[in-house]
Design an enzyme around this catalytic site. Sequence first.
Site, short mmCIF file in Angstrom:
data_model
loop_
_atom_site.label_atom_id
_atom_site.label_comp_id
_atom_site.label_asym_id
_atom_site.label_seq_id
_atom_site.Cartn_x
_atom_site.Cartn_y
_atom_site.Cartn_z
N ASN A 6 2.40 -5.81 0.59
CA ASN A 6 2.54 -5.74 -0.87
C ASN A 6 3.56 -4.65 -1.20
OD1 ASN A 6 2.07 -4.61 -3.55
ND2 ASN A 6 0.28 -5.93 -3.67
N ASP A 8 4.57 -3.66 -4.33
CA ASP A 8 4.50 -3.19 -5.73
C ASP A 8 4.90 -1.72 -5.88
OD1 ASP A 8 3.42 -5.66 -6.30
OD2 ASP A 8 1.40 -4.93 -6.74
N HIS A 9 4.46 -0.88 -4.92
CA HIS A 9 4.69 0.55 -5.11
C HIS A 9 6.12 0.99 -4.81
CE1 HIS A 9 0.79 1.15 -6.52
NE2 HIS A 9 0.23 0.66 -5.44
N ARG A 17 12.74 6.19 -12.21
CA ARG A 17 14.06 6.64 -12.65
C ARG A 17 14.82 5.59 -13.45
NH1 ARG A 17 16.73 11.19 -10.58
NH2 ARG A 17 15.16 12.79 -10.72
N HIS A 42 2.57 -8.27 -7.31
CA HIS A 42 1.73 -8.54 -8.48
C HIS A 42 2.62 -8.40 -9.72
CE1 HIS A 42 -2.23 -7.39 -10.80
NE2 HIS A 42 -1.58 -8.38 -11.38
N ARG A 44 2.48 -7.99 -13.08
CA ARG A 44 1.48 -7.67 -14.11
C ARG A 44 2.02 -8.02 -15.49
NH1 ARG A 44 -2.77 -3.93 -12.22
NH2 ARG A 44 -3.32 -3.90 -14.41
N ARG A 48 4.47 -3.18 -15.18
CA ARG A 48 4.56 -1.74 -14.89
C ARG A 48 5.25 -1.46 -13.56
NH1 ARG A 48 -1.68 -0.22 -13.56
NH2 ARG A 48 -1.97 -0.93 -15.68
N GLU A 69 0.64 -12.40 -6.79
CA GLU A 69 -0.62 -12.00 -7.42
C GLU A 69 -0.43 -12.04 -8.92
OE1 GLU A 69 -2.45 -8.22 -6.67
OE2 GLU A 69 -2.03 -8.47 -4.54
N THR A 99 -5.16 0.28 -10.73
CA THR A 99 -4.90 -0.86 -9.84
C THR A 99 -6.03 -1.86 -10.07
OG1 THR A 99 -4.59 -1.53 -7.52
CG2 THR A 99 -6.12 0.27 -7.91
N THR A 100 -5.94 -3.04 -9.46
CA THR A 100 -6.98 -4.06 -9.64
C THR A 100 -8.33 -3.47 -9.22
OG1 THR A 100 -5.29 -5.61 -8.95
CG2 THR A 100 -7.52 -6.47 -9.14
N GLU A 150 -9.36 -14.49 -1.50
CA GLU A 150 -8.99 -13.20 -0.93
C GLU A 150 -10.18 -12.29 -1.13
OE1 GLU A 150 -5.24 -11.26 -1.90
OE2 GLU A 150 -6.13 -9.31 -1.45
N HIS A 190 -7.09 -4.75 -0.24
CA HIS A 190 -7.33 -3.65 -1.17
C HIS A 190 -7.87 -2.44 -0.42
CE1 HIS A 190 -7.68 -1.61 -4.94
NE2 HIS A 190 -7.08 -2.63 -5.51
N GLY A 191 -7.07 -1.40 -0.41
CA GLY A 191 -7.51 -0.15 0.21
C GLY A 191 -7.49 -0.14 1.73
N HIS A 213 -0.33 0.02 -0.49
CA HIS A 213 -0.20 1.45 -0.69
C HIS A 213 -0.08 2.24 0.61
CE1 HIS A 213 -1.52 5.52 -2.01
NE2 HIS A 213 -0.78 5.21 -3.05
N1 PXP Z 1 -4.90 -7.50 -2.73
C1 PXP Z 1 -5.01 -7.47 -4.08
C2 PXP Z 1 -5.59 -8.65 -4.78
C3 PXP Z 1 -4.55 -6.36 -4.81
O1 PXP Z 1 -4.66 -6.35 -6.16
C4 PXP Z 1 -3.96 -5.27 -4.12
C5 PXP Z 1 -3.44 -4.09 -4.89
O2 PXP Z 1 -2.29 -4.45 -5.57
C6 PXP Z 1 -3.87 -5.35 -2.71
C7 PXP Z 1 -4.36 -6.47 -2.05
C8 PXP Z 1 -3.25 -4.26 -1.91
O3 PXP Z 1 -4.02 -3.10 -2.04
P1 PXP Z 1 -3.49 -1.74 -1.45
O4 PXP Z 1 -2.25 -1.38 -2.21
O5 PXP Z 1 -4.63 -0.80 -1.70
O6 PXP Z 1 -3.22 -1.95 0.01
#
Ligand code: PXP
Length: 239
Positions: A6, A8-9, A17, A42, A44, A48, A69, A99-100, A150, A190-191, A213
Amino acid sequence: MKFALNVDHVATLRNARGEGVPDPVTFALMAEKYGVEGIVVHLREDRRHIKDRDVYKLKELIKTKLDLEMSISDEIVNIAIDVNPDLATLVPENRQELTTEGGLDLRRKGKEIAEAVKKLRDNEIMVSLFVEPDIEVIEMAQEMNADFVELHTGAYANAIKDLEIEAEFEKLKNAAQYAHRIGLGVNAGHGLNYNNMIEVAKIEDIDEVSIGHSVVVQSLYFGIEKAIVEMRNLVKQKS
Ligand code: PXP
């Protein structure tokens, strides 16, 4: 088990910036070179981190697969239909959250979610539902014609005491086994990080993990190649 990244970050850092770098698309293409097997973003409703342009560019340029996502809002569902990702993962979305926060509430929002699933599947997009590792909810996901679930690994990832960790791990394992048995594809995320992934990799019924992340953080510390190769090795390690 496959490793989907993922990004996103990377977009979060870019947006700090308001310039074009770091580019989540460039990061995704580099990550593919080092062995990730799918890219997740994702989009959103508040945009963001990931922007529409990122999703279209990823679809055009990546060689693995794109997991989008998304919430079930009409605007986002229509974008998904236009982009045509390899998988659409429906998640709950709340403007205030960092976050979700939890899985989809299939009990209370079942009708709206089922409509979004139908609309996406009618357009030949495979659909995954982000859910808690709960047998009843997984059955509901199947009744809604989802292709995948998931499993939300947040409770496992956040557990601190040994007994709690074991209990959450068992829930994940049983949920993955059940979902597979009734014919659903099984993703999880997630996590997840370089510690807790060691145990999750042993759950054979999980087809793919979605990790963001921890890998982006590790890339900042040690470089993208090392971050990706190390996580890929963990994901592939069965015992
Ligand atoms: N799966 C879903 C559905 C999520 O919403 C996220 C967070 O965006 C992740 C996986 C990835 O989570 P993490 O960034 O904590 O690895």
